[in-house]
Design an enzyme around this catalytic site. Sequence first.
Site, short mmCIF file in Angstrom:
data_model
loop_
_atom_site.label_atom_id
_atom_site.label_comp_id
_atom_site.label_asym_id
_atom_site.label_seq_id
_atom_site.Cartn_x
_atom_site.Cartn_y
_atom_site.Cartn_z
N ASP A 31 -56.01 -85.51 -46.17
CA ASP A 31 -56.91 -85.97 -45.09
C ASP A 31 -57.55 -87.32 -45.40
O ASP A 31 -57.95 -88.04 -44.49
CB ASP A 31 -57.96 -84.92 -44.76
CG ASP A 31 -58.83 -84.56 -45.95
OD1 ASP A 31 -58.31 -84.54 -47.09
OD2 ASP A 31 -60.03 -84.29 -45.76
N GLU A 54 -47.50 -84.94 -56.15
CA GLU A 54 -47.89 -86.29 -56.52
C GLU A 54 -47.35 -86.67 -57.90
O GLU A 54 -47.09 -87.83 -58.18
CB GLU A 54 -49.43 -86.43 -56.51
CG GLU A 54 -50.04 -86.40 -55.12
CD GLU A 54 -50.28 -84.98 -54.60
OE1 GLU A 54 -49.84 -84.01 -55.27
OE2 GLU A 54 -50.92 -84.85 -53.54
N HIS A 117 -65.21 -82.43 -50.22
CA HIS A 117 -64.15 -81.69 -50.90
C HIS A 117 -63.29 -82.65 -51.73
O HIS A 117 -63.37 -83.87 -51.55
CB HIS A 117 -63.28 -80.91 -49.91
CG HIS A 117 -62.47 -81.79 -48.99
ND1 HIS A 117 -63.03 -82.44 -47.91
CD2 HIS A 117 -61.17 -82.13 -48.99
CE1 HIS A 117 -62.08 -83.13 -47.29
NE2 HIS A 117 -60.94 -82.97 -47.93
N HIS A 118 -62.47 -82.12 -52.60
CA HIS A 118 -61.66 -82.91 -53.55
C HIS A 118 -62.53 -83.78 -54.46
O HIS A 118 -62.13 -84.87 -54.88
CB HIS A 118 -60.66 -83.84 -52.84
CG HIS A 118 -59.61 -83.15 -52.01
ND1 HIS A 118 -59.25 -81.83 -52.19
CD2 HIS A 118 -58.83 -83.62 -50.99
CE1 HIS A 118 -58.30 -81.53 -51.31
NE2 HIS A 118 -58.04 -82.57 -50.57
N GLY A 411 -42.34 -89.62 -72.92
CA GLY A 411 -41.67 -88.35 -73.19
C GLY A 411 -42.16 -87.16 -72.39
O GLY A 411 -42.26 -86.05 -72.92
N ASN A 465 -29.27 -73.86 -71.60
CA ASN A 465 -29.19 -73.21 -72.92
C ASN A 465 -30.35 -72.24 -73.12
O ASN A 465 -30.78 -71.96 -74.23
CB ASN A 465 -29.12 -74.25 -74.04
CG ASN A 465 -30.25 -75.27 -73.94
OD1 ASN A 465 -31.21 -75.05 -73.21
ND2 ASN A 465 -30.14 -76.36 -74.67
N GLY A 467 -33.51 -72.37 -72.62
CA GLY A 467 -34.87 -72.75 -73.02
C GLY A 467 -34.93 -74.09 -73.72
O GLY A 467 -34.11 -74.98 -73.47
C1 LIG Z 1 -44.95 -82.60 -69.88
C2 LIG Z 1 -44.40 -82.14 -71.20
N1 LIG Z 1 -44.64 -80.88 -71.62
C3 LIG Z 1 -44.13 -80.44 -72.80
C4 LIG Z 1 -43.35 -81.28 -73.57
C5 LIG Z 1 -42.76 -80.79 -74.87
N2 LIG Z 1 -41.29 -80.70 -74.79
C6 LIG Z 1 -40.51 -81.71 -75.21
S1 LIG Z 1 -38.89 -81.37 -75.12
C7 LIG Z 1 -39.20 -79.85 -74.48
C8 LIG Z 1 -38.09 -78.90 -74.18
C9 LIG Z 1 -36.98 -79.48 -73.40
O1 LIG Z 1 -36.10 -78.44 -73.11
P1 LIG Z 1 -34.79 -78.69 -72.29
O2 LIG Z 1 -35.06 -79.66 -71.24
O3 LIG Z 1 -34.25 -77.39 -71.88
O4 LIG Z 1 -33.86 -79.43 -73.35
P2 LIG Z 1 -32.93 -78.79 -74.48
O5 LIG Z 1 -33.46 -79.28 -75.78
O6 LIG Z 1 -32.97 -77.31 -74.36
O7 LIG Z 1 -31.57 -79.35 -74.18
C10 LIG Z 1 -40.58 -79.62 -74.34
C11 LIG Z 1 -41.18 -78.38 -73.82
C12 LIG Z 1 -43.15 -82.58 -73.10
N3 LIG Z 1 -42.43 -83.46 -73.79
N4 LIG Z 1 -43.64 -82.97 -71.90
MG LIG Z 2 -32.76 -76.24 -72.60
#
Ligand SMILES: Cc1ncc(C[n+]2csc(CCOP(=O)(O)OP(=O)(O)O)c2C)c(N)n1
Ligand SMILES: [Mg+2]
Length: 584
Positions: A31, A54, A117-118, A411, A465, A467
């Site tokens: 808004d 965002e 608000h906000h 990163g 993979n 995780g």
């Molecule tokens: C916003 C944020 N949260 C947490 C992290 C920590 N982090 C870095 S790499 C990663 C995991 C990446 O996993 P994936 O994308 O599945 O790559 P894989 O190594 O499994 O190939 C995390 C949680 C980060 N870098 N940025």
């Molecule tokens: Mg992964």
Amino acid sequence: MPATQRMKIGDFLLRRLKEAGIRHLFGVPGDYNLELLQQLQDTKALEWVGTCSELNASYAADGYARLNGLGALLVTNGVGALSAINGVGGSYSEHVPVICIAGSIPLRSIDRGLGMHHTMADGTWDHFLDAYGHVTAAHTRLTPRNAATEIDRLIITAWREKLPVYLELPSDIAYLEIEVGTSPLVLAHSPSDPERLRSCIAAIAARLSAATSPAILVDTDADRFGVAPELMTLAEKLQAPVAAVDVAKAVIDETFVHYVGIYNGKASQPPVRQAIETSDCLVAIGYRPIEVTTGDFTASLPADTIHARGHSVDVGDDNYQAVTLKEVLNGVIDVVPRVTARPPQQPAATVPAAHAQTEGSAKLTQAAYWQAMQGYLREGDVLFVDNGTSYALFGLTFPPKCTFVGSVNWGSIGYSVGALLGTLTAAPQRRHILFVGDGSFQVTAQELSTILRHDHKPVIFLINNGGYTIERGYLGKDEQYNDIASWSYADLPKVFRRDTSARSFVVKTVQDLQHALSAPNDTMIFVESIMDPYDALAPVINSSNKGADLNYGPRGPQRRENLQLRPAPWSTTRVHGIGGTASG
Ligand SMILES: Cc1ncc(C[n+]2csc(CCOP(=O)(O)OP(=O)(O)O)c2C)c(N)n1
Ligand SMILES: [Mg+2]
């Protein structure tokens, strides 16, 4: 007196963005910003690209700015602004000029002390402005008195500094008329101070002319300040080797004859390390050493390295201010003598191919995967990497005219999916390829829907993979905190756009991958590759192991039995450039 005209503040802001070369605005309505959106709609000054969040808008604006020179997003007060602040912080870290506009609470409410608000509902309204002060080169709240000058100041600052800026547009002033200049905004650096420029050029040229082994080391600012062509001309004239730090991959065309490879301290290939560390005149462009770019601080530049930045240069004890990088380099190119007889540098060996089994029915491994990807890359691609085992991309050699997009200093996982929307919007005629892990993808996956909505045709390679494999190399090899929910990734194009024509693949074997790689790219290609949670190239795992030592110290838990994923003892795969710490 320059000519003036009367204009509504919102219209003037949009006009200036357009004059600065911005054609699209990313963001989420609210808004406090709808009135500006209506002005955008009525004037058609820019094209609106609504995003799912965002945060994603901030990533999209960043990706857009990398290809376009400037990008912008529009958010609403507080909730939108703070959602975007991670991405804007990333733009600061990565030196990307992004203009973040927050439609903010009306000036009337500030004047009269009305709770809104906000906000924190505590009668204050500067929290978000103050927060952005820490992640931008300039920040301001517009008023009818300052709008004409502040809008110009912020846009020019973003462009000159290659850093983000933040401006609040209170919602009750966008339709008010002010007096503004009629002439268009000019984006230019102030010309250098003539004496400083002359002296600086002379000092650099004297060092380079006397040198027997000059070399050039490139960081991201070479891209941001647009001097890659000048650096290549200089290298050619001097017959000097050029290396890049990993975050600046492909800023210098990797097929350029004087390009020797990625310099990352002891993780570099020996000829690269030698060219940089034993140079008797190293010129470093915008060098910013962190653990990721220095092979865990094993980088060792010569003590008398010339450090050139966007607006200043260090040569020996002298520091030159009021000089611009382009003018300095062009001046040096003009005066250094052309060298014809320098003994050729030993070219860096190309990356040894991973020792991958090629049997089609074999279960897909990362070694086979990256080997196949090398063959898939084409001239002119825009190539994305997110955090994770996909860092293996650094080990591939890019064909000519490719652009590398990553947020390696900052990163933030998920950056790549939002940024992909931005680069696709900026340069839809190019092929855009995303390499992303399942964990990173889950953070910003919704933006796939916006990419589909606009009929973009990227190629997305997702490693499923189960995780956070790169984290397993830090800590928690088998811990459930590194596991994630198992999504049916390849089905998502259909979920996000019912009538999608996207080609989706679930790949489990080398043969499956070959099949997917042969698909025509007349629509989005989405390739989900199922791989083992313990599978990653040895340098990626090594980098995680080292990162754990750096982060947790000798008394940290990483030394405990079987708590860390380690490289397989038989693994011989080597990928240069990522032997330092890759952030997890
Ligand atoms: C916003 C944020 N949260 C947490 C992290 C920590 N982090 C870095 S790499 C990663 C995991 C990446 O996993 P994936 O994308 O599945 O790559 P894989 O190594 O499994 O190939 C995390 C949680 C980060 N870098 N940025
Ligand atoms: Mg992964």
